[in-house]
Enzyme design. Sequence first.
Site, PDB file in Angstrom:
ATOM      1  N   ASP A 221       0.835  -1.213   0.000  1.00  0.00           N
ATOM      2  CA  ASP A 221       0.000   0.000   0.000  1.00  0.00           C
ATOM      3  C   ASP A 221       0.868   1.260   0.000  1.00  0.00           C
ATOM      4  O   ASP A 221       0.650   2.172   0.807  1.00  0.00           O
ATOM      5  CB  ASP A 221      -0.943   0.009   1.210  1.00  0.00           C
ATOM      6  CG  ASP A 221      -1.612  -1.324   1.442  1.00  0.00           C
ATOM      7  OD1 ASP A 221      -2.016  -1.965   0.460  1.00  0.00           O
ATOM      8  OD2 ASP A 221      -1.723  -1.739   2.609  1.00  0.00           O
TER       9      ASP A 221
ATOM     10  N   GLU B  75     -11.369  -1.444  -3.717  1.00  0.00           N
ATOM     11  CA  GLU B  75     -10.687  -0.827  -2.588  1.00  0.00           C
ATOM     12  C   GLU B  75      -9.492  -0.024  -3.089  1.00  0.00           C
ATOM     13  O   GLU B  75      -9.219   0.048  -4.290  1.00  0.00           O
ATOM     14  CB  GLU B  75     -10.230  -1.893  -1.581  1.00  0.00           C
ATOM     15  CG  GLU B  75      -9.171  -2.846  -2.125  1.00  0.00           C
ATOM     16  CD  GLU B  75      -8.768  -3.918  -1.126  1.00  0.00           C
ATOM     17  OE1 GLU B  75      -9.513  -4.149  -0.151  1.00  0.00           O
ATOM     18  OE2 GLU B  75      -7.692  -4.527  -1.321  1.00  0.00           O
TER      19      GLU B  75
ATOM     20  N   HIS C 258      -3.164  -1.325  -5.125  1.00  0.00           N
ATOM     21  CA  HIS C 258      -3.166  -0.322  -4.069  1.00  0.00           C
ATOM     22  C   HIS C 258      -2.101   0.746  -4.337  1.00  0.00           C
ATOM     23  O   HIS C 258      -1.110   0.870  -3.635  1.00  0.00           O
ATOM     24  CB  HIS C 258      -2.971  -0.900  -2.686  1.00  0.00           C
ATOM     25  CG  HIS C 258      -3.521   0.027  -1.647  1.00  0.00           C
ATOM     26  ND1 HIS C 258      -4.496  -0.337  -0.759  1.00  0.00           N
ATOM     27  CD2 HIS C 258      -3.271   1.334  -1.395  1.00  0.00           C
ATOM     28  CE1 HIS C 258      -4.809   0.697   0.015  1.00  0.00           C
ATOM     29  NE2 HIS C 258      -4.072   1.737  -0.378  1.00  0.00           N
TER      30      HIS C 258
ATOM     31  N   ARG D  67       4.848  -7.937  -0.515  1.00  0.00           N
ATOM     32  CA  ARG D  67       4.283  -7.010  -1.487  1.00  0.00           C
ATOM     33  C   ARG D  67       5.160  -5.760  -1.431  1.00  0.00           C
ATOM     34  O   ARG D  67       4.961  -4.879  -0.598  1.00  0.00           O
ATOM     35  CB  ARG D  67       2.822  -6.691  -1.150  1.00  0.00           C
ATOM     36  CG  ARG D  67       1.904  -7.895  -1.316  1.00  0.00           C
ATOM     37  CD  ARG D  67       0.452  -7.530  -1.082  1.00  0.00           C
ATOM     38  NE  ARG D  67       0.197  -7.200   0.316  1.00  0.00           N
ATOM     39  CZ  ARG D  67      -0.980  -6.776   0.771  1.00  0.00           C
ATOM     40  NH1 ARG D  67      -1.995  -6.593  -0.063  1.00  0.00           N
ATOM     41  NH2 ARG D  67      -1.152  -6.523   2.053  1.00  0.00           N
TER      42      ARG D  67
END
Length: 381
Positions: A74, A248, A312, A345
């Site tokens: 993110d 999202e 994201h 990630r």
Amino acid sequence: MKTIDVEHVEVRMKQGEPVELPKTVDVFIEEGVQAAYRVSWPDLPEMSEAGTYELEGEIETENFPEPFIEQRADPYILKAEDGFYYFTGSYPKFDRIVLRRAKTLEGLREAEEHTVWEARESGILSEHIWAPELHHIDGNWYIHFAAGDKDDVWAIRPYVLECTGDPFSDEWTEKGAINTDFQSFSLDATTFEHQNRRYLVWAQKTENDTISNLYIAEMKNPWEIKGEQVLLAKPEHPWETDGFDVNEGPAFLHRHGKVFLTFSASATDDRYAMGLLYADEDADLLDPASWTKLPEPVLTSSENTGLYGPGHNSFTVTEEGIDLLVYHARSYKEIEGNPLYDPNRHARIQRFFWKDGMPYFGEPGYRLNDSSKVKATIIIE
């Protein structure tokens, strides 16, 4: 992504005039994409006599280190008015919020990381500290993030922190949960200002068969919503409902007479993908009819580059103002256990392009062919 052609430079001048070569040239890329790139020219030869001279330069590509910062899902980068780039993202233990800053994008990679806030020991704000975003609004600093409760780790809500001084050395205070209408799973809130109005867009679960939809509302201040809270988008296409029904991670962009919201969809493994909503810049952003969702994703996993589950994202620009996509992705497809808790990630950066007034992202981790040469013909009369 392949380079199809490069603009040929032709310069005409009179004897005795200084030779001025362009700093950028147009590069023609596959899929009909055209973009300006900087050129590195060699030292000019002696050209005092009339005639035709040939010169060859090299394209300077914005190929950032891969990955850019490890184990920061993110990712969010802010190019602030104080001359610094700021970076934050989800910390692997989901128990704190960290910031780093540097004068250059490259400097963020080695910049010292500061913990500016830590999760509580119990109750609200104690679990799943996710997706922090740093914003500088009316002279103060704000962090929007999501957090759960140790007694109910999935009771995730959007929260806001405020700092009225230096974001690295001064205190951050808790402004509390954002006053959404729904008391249900909610995360990934982002805020932006457009035409003198501040908005919030966030992901919210409101139905048993839907993990999260996207909602939009106007804001009274950086931590309070005012007025109607409007359903903006919900998972509907197969690429949005693969594994889970998810919309999202919204991110705002304003260019070329339009406003854009990228978002992420589906399960957080290799099926994770980015979608795109857009509206006219003068439209009523609180009217769902103003927005169009592209029927296909704009960024997906790539076997060509070996990056999986891109999403994201946030947006930033280079020091020269070139548009950049900031996102996370893994370098492998197979994951043991819940992919949410897989720490790899990594944060990544790549340039994106514009085609017919719409953003074009290519593949995650692409490398533009940097062997392309720029040919220049200099004619001295």
